[in-house]
Design a protein around this motif. Structure first.
Motif, PDB file in Angstrom:
ATOM      1  N   ALA A   1     -11.622 -40.137 -58.485  1.00  0.00           N
ATOM      2  CA  ALA A   1     -10.951 -39.777 -57.336  1.00  0.00           C
ATOM      3  C   ALA A   1      -9.972 -38.637 -57.538  1.00  0.00           C
ATOM      4  CB  ALA A   1     -10.058 -40.839 -56.509  1.00  0.00           C
ATOM      5  N   LEU A   2      -9.284 -38.612 -58.781  1.00  0.00           N
ATOM      6  CA  LEU A   2      -8.403 -37.677 -59.145  1.00  0.00           C
ATOM      7  C   LEU A   2      -9.139 -36.495 -59.446  1.00  0.00           C
ATOM      8  CD1 LEU A   2      -5.583 -36.912 -60.141  1.00  0.00           C
ATOM      9  CD2 LEU A   2      -5.879 -37.967 -62.134  1.00  0.00           C
ATOM     10  N   VAL A   3     -10.276 -36.530 -60.195  1.00  0.00           N
ATOM     11  CA  VAL A   3     -11.237 -35.506 -60.475  1.00  0.00           C
ATOM     12  C   VAL A   3     -11.630 -34.713 -59.305  1.00  0.00           C
ATOM     13  CG1 VAL A   3     -13.554 -34.930 -61.456  1.00  0.00           C
ATOM     14  CG2 VAL A   3     -12.056 -36.342 -62.684  1.00  0.00           C
ATOM     15  N   LEU A   4     -11.993 -35.449 -58.411  1.00  0.00           N
ATOM     16  CA  LEU A   4     -12.386 -34.908 -56.957  1.00  0.00           C
ATOM     17  C   LEU A   4     -11.377 -34.287 -56.336  1.00  0.00           C
ATOM     18  CD1 LEU A   4     -14.790 -37.557 -55.532  1.00  0.00           C
ATOM     19  CD2 LEU A   4     -15.811 -35.450 -56.373  1.00  0.00           C
ATOM     20  N   THR A   5     -10.048 -34.895 -56.388  1.00  0.00           N
ATOM     21  CA  THR A   5      -8.934 -34.320 -55.804  1.00  0.00           C
ATOM     22  C   THR A   5      -8.622 -33.014 -56.300  1.00  0.00           C
ATOM     23  OG1 THR A   5      -8.059 -36.409 -54.948  1.00  0.00           O
ATOM     24  CG2 THR A   5      -6.525 -34.657 -55.195  1.00  0.00           C
ATOM     25  N   LEU A   6      -8.567 -32.895 -57.666  1.00  0.00           N
ATOM     26  CA  LEU A   6      -8.220 -31.631 -58.605  1.00  0.00           C
ATOM     27  C   LEU A   6      -9.048 -30.647 -58.297  1.00  0.00           C
ATOM     28  CD1 LEU A   6      -6.814 -33.278 -61.837  1.00  0.00           C
ATOM     29  CD2 LEU A   6      -5.282 -32.271 -59.928  1.00  0.00           C
ATOM     30  N   PHE A   7     -10.245 -31.108 -58.288  1.00  0.00           N
ATOM     31  CA  PHE A   7     -11.465 -29.867 -58.223  1.00  0.00           C
ATOM     32  C   PHE A   7     -11.375 -29.222 -56.745  1.00  0.00           C
ATOM     33  CE2 PHE A   7     -15.688 -28.645 -57.062  1.00  0.00           C
ATOM     34  CZ  PHE A   7     -15.873 -27.280 -58.174  1.00  0.00           C
ATOM     35  N   ALA A   8     -11.212 -30.167 -55.669  1.00  0.00           N
ATOM     36  CA  ALA A   8     -10.868 -29.532 -54.243  1.00  0.00           C
ATOM     37  C   ALA A   8      -9.733 -28.747 -54.325  1.00  0.00           C
ATOM     38  CB  ALA A   8     -10.944 -30.817 -53.460  1.00  0.00           C
ATOM     39  N   ASP A   9      -8.713 -29.465 -54.678  1.00  0.00           N
ATOM     40  CA  ASP A   9      -7.582 -28.477 -54.928  1.00  0.00           C
ATOM     41  C   ASP A   9      -7.526 -27.154 -55.535  1.00  0.00           C
ATOM     42  OD1 ASP A   9      -6.180 -30.437 -53.457  1.00  0.00           O
ATOM     43  OD2 ASP A   9      -5.038 -31.209 -55.363  1.00  0.00           O
TER      44      ASP A   9
ATOM     45  N   ALA B   1     -18.629 -22.642 -48.348  1.00  0.00           N
ATOM     46  CA  ALA B   1     -19.481 -23.812 -48.354  1.00  0.00           C
ATOM     47  C   ALA B   1     -19.309 -25.113 -48.532  1.00  0.00           C
ATOM     48  CB  ALA B   1     -20.846 -23.346 -48.887  1.00  0.00           C
ATOM     49  N   PHE B   2     -18.269 -25.098 -49.430  1.00  0.00           N
ATOM     50  CA  PHE B   2     -17.642 -26.358 -49.974  1.00  0.00           C
ATOM     51  C   PHE B   2     -16.961 -26.947 -49.056  1.00  0.00           C
ATOM     52  CE2 PHE B   2     -14.990 -28.801 -52.432  1.00  0.00           C
ATOM     53  CZ  PHE B   2     -15.804 -29.599 -53.316  1.00  0.00           C
ATOM     54  N   VAL B   3     -16.130 -26.400 -47.916  1.00  0.00           N
ATOM     55  CA  VAL B   3     -15.142 -26.890 -47.285  1.00  0.00           C
ATOM     56  C   VAL B   3     -15.391 -28.236 -46.631  1.00  0.00           C
ATOM     57  CG1 VAL B   3     -13.454 -26.699 -45.367  1.00  0.00           C
ATOM     58  CG2 VAL B   3     -13.954 -24.638 -46.993  1.00  0.00           C
ATOM     59  N   GLU B   4     -16.585 -28.189 -45.948  1.00  0.00           N
ATOM     60  CA  GLU B   4     -16.914 -29.037 -45.142  1.00  0.00           C
ATOM     61  C   GLU B   4     -17.380 -30.488 -45.838  1.00  0.00           C
ATOM     62  OE1 GLU B   4     -19.873 -30.760 -41.342  1.00  0.00           O
ATOM     63  OE2 GLU B   4     -19.814 -28.459 -41.897  1.00  0.00           O
ATOM     64  N   PHE B   5     -18.005 -30.223 -47.075  1.00  0.00           N
ATOM     65  CA  PHE B   5     -18.518 -31.256 -47.886  1.00  0.00           C
ATOM     66  C   PHE B   5     -17.221 -31.917 -48.500  1.00  0.00           C
ATOM     67  CE2 PHE B   5     -19.988 -32.595 -52.151  1.00  0.00           C
ATOM     68  CZ  PHE B   5     -21.186 -33.385 -51.724  1.00  0.00           C
ATOM     69  N   ALA B   6     -16.421 -31.069 -48.860  1.00  0.00           N
ATOM     70  CA  ALA B   6     -15.027 -31.322 -49.639  1.00  0.00           C
ATOM     71  C   ALA B   6     -14.210 -32.299 -48.869  1.00  0.00           C
ATOM     72  CB  ALA B   6     -14.190 -30.350 -50.206  1.00  0.00           C
ATOM     73  N   GLU B   7     -14.222 -31.859 -47.662  1.00  0.00           N
ATOM     74  CA  GLU B   7     -13.173 -32.700 -46.704  1.00  0.00           C
ATOM     75  C   GLU B   7     -13.897 -34.147 -46.629  1.00  0.00           C
ATOM     76  OE1 GLU B   7     -13.207 -30.486 -43.111  1.00  0.00           O
ATOM     77  OE2 GLU B   7     -11.423 -29.179 -43.859  1.00  0.00           O
ATOM     78  N   ASN B   8     -15.312 -34.241 -46.380  1.00  0.00           N
ATOM     79  CA  ASN B   8     -15.739 -35.448 -46.155  1.00  0.00           C
ATOM     80  C   ASN B   8     -15.827 -36.289 -47.522  1.00  0.00           C
ATOM     81  OD1 ASN B   8     -16.700 -35.016 -43.600  1.00  0.00           O
ATOM     82  ND2 ASN B   8     -18.786 -34.175 -44.244  1.00  0.00           N
ATOM     83  N   VAL B   9     -16.069 -35.745 -48.672  1.00  0.00           N
ATOM     84  CA  VAL B   9     -16.097 -36.647 -49.892  1.00  0.00           C
ATOM     85  C   VAL B   9     -14.473 -36.937 -50.153  1.00  0.00           C
ATOM     86  CG1 VAL B   9     -16.325 -36.345 -52.357  1.00  0.00           C
ATOM     87  CG2 VAL B   9     -17.778 -35.425 -51.048  1.00  0.00           C
ATOM     88  N   SER B  10     -13.498 -36.004 -50.105  1.00  0.00           N
ATOM     89  CA  SER B  10     -12.087 -36.183 -50.211  1.00  0.00           C
ATOM     90  C   SER B  10     -11.792 -37.385 -49.054  1.00  0.00           C
ATOM     91  CB  SER B  10     -11.229 -35.094 -49.741  1.00  0.00           C
ATOM     92  OG  SER B  10      -9.883 -35.364 -49.896  1.00  0.00           O
TER      93      SER B  10
END
Length: 394
Positions: free
Chosen positions: A66-74, A266-275
């Motif tokens: 979860a922290l990895v995904l959060t930091l990458f999206a950030d 392109a990543f925004v929607e995917f990132a929001e769902n995963v996040s």
């Protein structure tokens, strides 16, 4: 977590479905997805339906993912926000307000949370220094809020999650029992530097390769997956060598976005769902862990610390930091209040709970209840605050 695989999927699946189904109803109220997930975790733990323990390998791995995904999206979000023109307030919020907030929180922690050493007090402060406006989504998405305010809160949140990592790791080293922590602190500095180098290398490589792949490049539906793949690879490469994976992941997101601006779009929607999925599950586990750990200290001291953290530390730091920023008073007050504690603080707290710090449980308890009060208070004032500032800027 002591439930079967099928039971876990049933609980998580039902929670995600209910959170999504009620998202419209909960918008603009204190009944946010975060509050719902934490409440369900506490209730199920209290009812004996689930049981969690600090140090459980499954929990630790969930926290790290979860922290990895959060930091990458950030990191990707930071690059998007970097293209904006409102830099003065953001610079002040990061360069001045964040360190001031950390120092004020450490002073409050040492004075009020009995038994904490100075290193542990600063560790607790580092855990609570990041902000998370995602908890108050109306604030960062509503057009009623001035663009400069939205940009400041968005970019501040994206940057301070990543910038808090070295502070958390540094004070974690200082707070651990043992001999002189100096050599370990220097090792940590080297790991952070090499992690940043790995992040830059993979991020730039991913961005530059984007238009030079066979078959005409990546189809749009896979661009988000392509980006996440490199983010995870950055963490893994740093960890299996001599770097810090969290730093590598965060820097990779920034570097990838800088090298290829289409990837963040392109990543925004995917990132929001995963996040969103990661956030709901993490808040749920966080709630169950709060019940499992409890709180054995004096409640009045904890309540006073939380009040100082939310009502004094950040507002005072922001007031001092933006005094020369030429922002209207209403915007300064708005930015000062909307610095909620969220996913990053929770993850750091859980991370510390799995460490060897003597007062790790006490640190987790103080951080946990501060986050719970924050997501409730800031969630309650989300829509109200947007309406208030809209009237002030007319």
């Amino acid at each position: 977590m002591h439930i079967g695989f099928g039971d876990a999927l049933l609980v998580f699946g039902a929670l995600l479905a209910v959170a999504a189904a009620l998202s419209g109803l909960m918008r603009g109220t204190v009944l946010s997805t975060s509050v719902l997930a934490v409440s369900v975790g506490i209730v199920l733990a209290a009812a004996g339906a689930i049981s969690v323990r600090p140090g459980d390998h499954a929990i630790v791995e969930l926290i790290e993912v979860a922290l990895v995904l959060t930091l990458f999206a950030d990191g990707l979000a930071v690059e998007r926000e970097l293209l904006r023109i409102h830099w003065g307030p953001v610079t002040r919020a990061i360069v001045f307000a964040m360190p001031l907030t950390l120092v004020l929180l450490a002073l409050a922690a040492h004075a009020l949370i009995g038994g904490l050493t100075w290193a542990e007090a600063f560790l607790l402060a580092a855990i609570l220094s990041p902000t998370d406006p995602v908890v108050t989504s109306t604030v960062v998405t509503s057009r009623r809020v001035p663009a400069v305010v939205r940009h400041t809160l968005n970019l501040e949140s994206g940057l301070n999650d990543g910038l808090a990592v070295p502070f958390v790791l540094f004070f974690l080293v200082l707070a651990r029992p043992g001999p002189n922590p100096g050599p370990e602190a220097l090792t940590l500095l080297g790991e952070a530097a090499f992690g940043a180098l790995v992040g830059v290398a993979l991020g730039v490589t991913a961005g530059r390769l984007h238009h030079h792949l066979p078959g005409g490049g990546i189809t749009r539906r896979y661009e988000g997956i392509y980006a996440v793949g490199f983010g995870l690879a950055a963490f893994g490469l740093a960890e299996v060598t001599i770097g810090n994976g969290f730093i590598a992941t965060f820097v990779c997101g920034i570097a990838m976005g800088a090298a290829e601006h289409r990837i963040p779009d392109a990543f925004v929607e995917f990132a929001e769902n995963v996040s969103a999925i990661s956030q709901v599950i993490t808040f749920f586990v966080f709630g169950a862990m709060i019940y499992a750990v409890g709180y054995d200290g004096e409640v009045w001291r904890l309540a006073l610390f939380i009040a100082l953290a939310l009502l004094v530390a950040r507002p005072v730091a922001i007031a001092l930091a933006v005094v020369q920023a030429r922002l209207p008073r209403a915007q300064q007050v708005f930015i000062a209040w909307f610095g909620p504690k969220g996913v990053a603080s929770m993850l750091f707290a859980l991370f510390v709970l799995d460490s060897t710090v003597a007062n790790r449980t006490l640190i987790f308890e103080a951080a946990a209840f501060t986050v719970v009060v924050s997501i409730t208070a800031h969630g309650l004032t989300d829509t109200v605050g947007a309406n208030w500032i809209e009237r002030r800027v007319r």
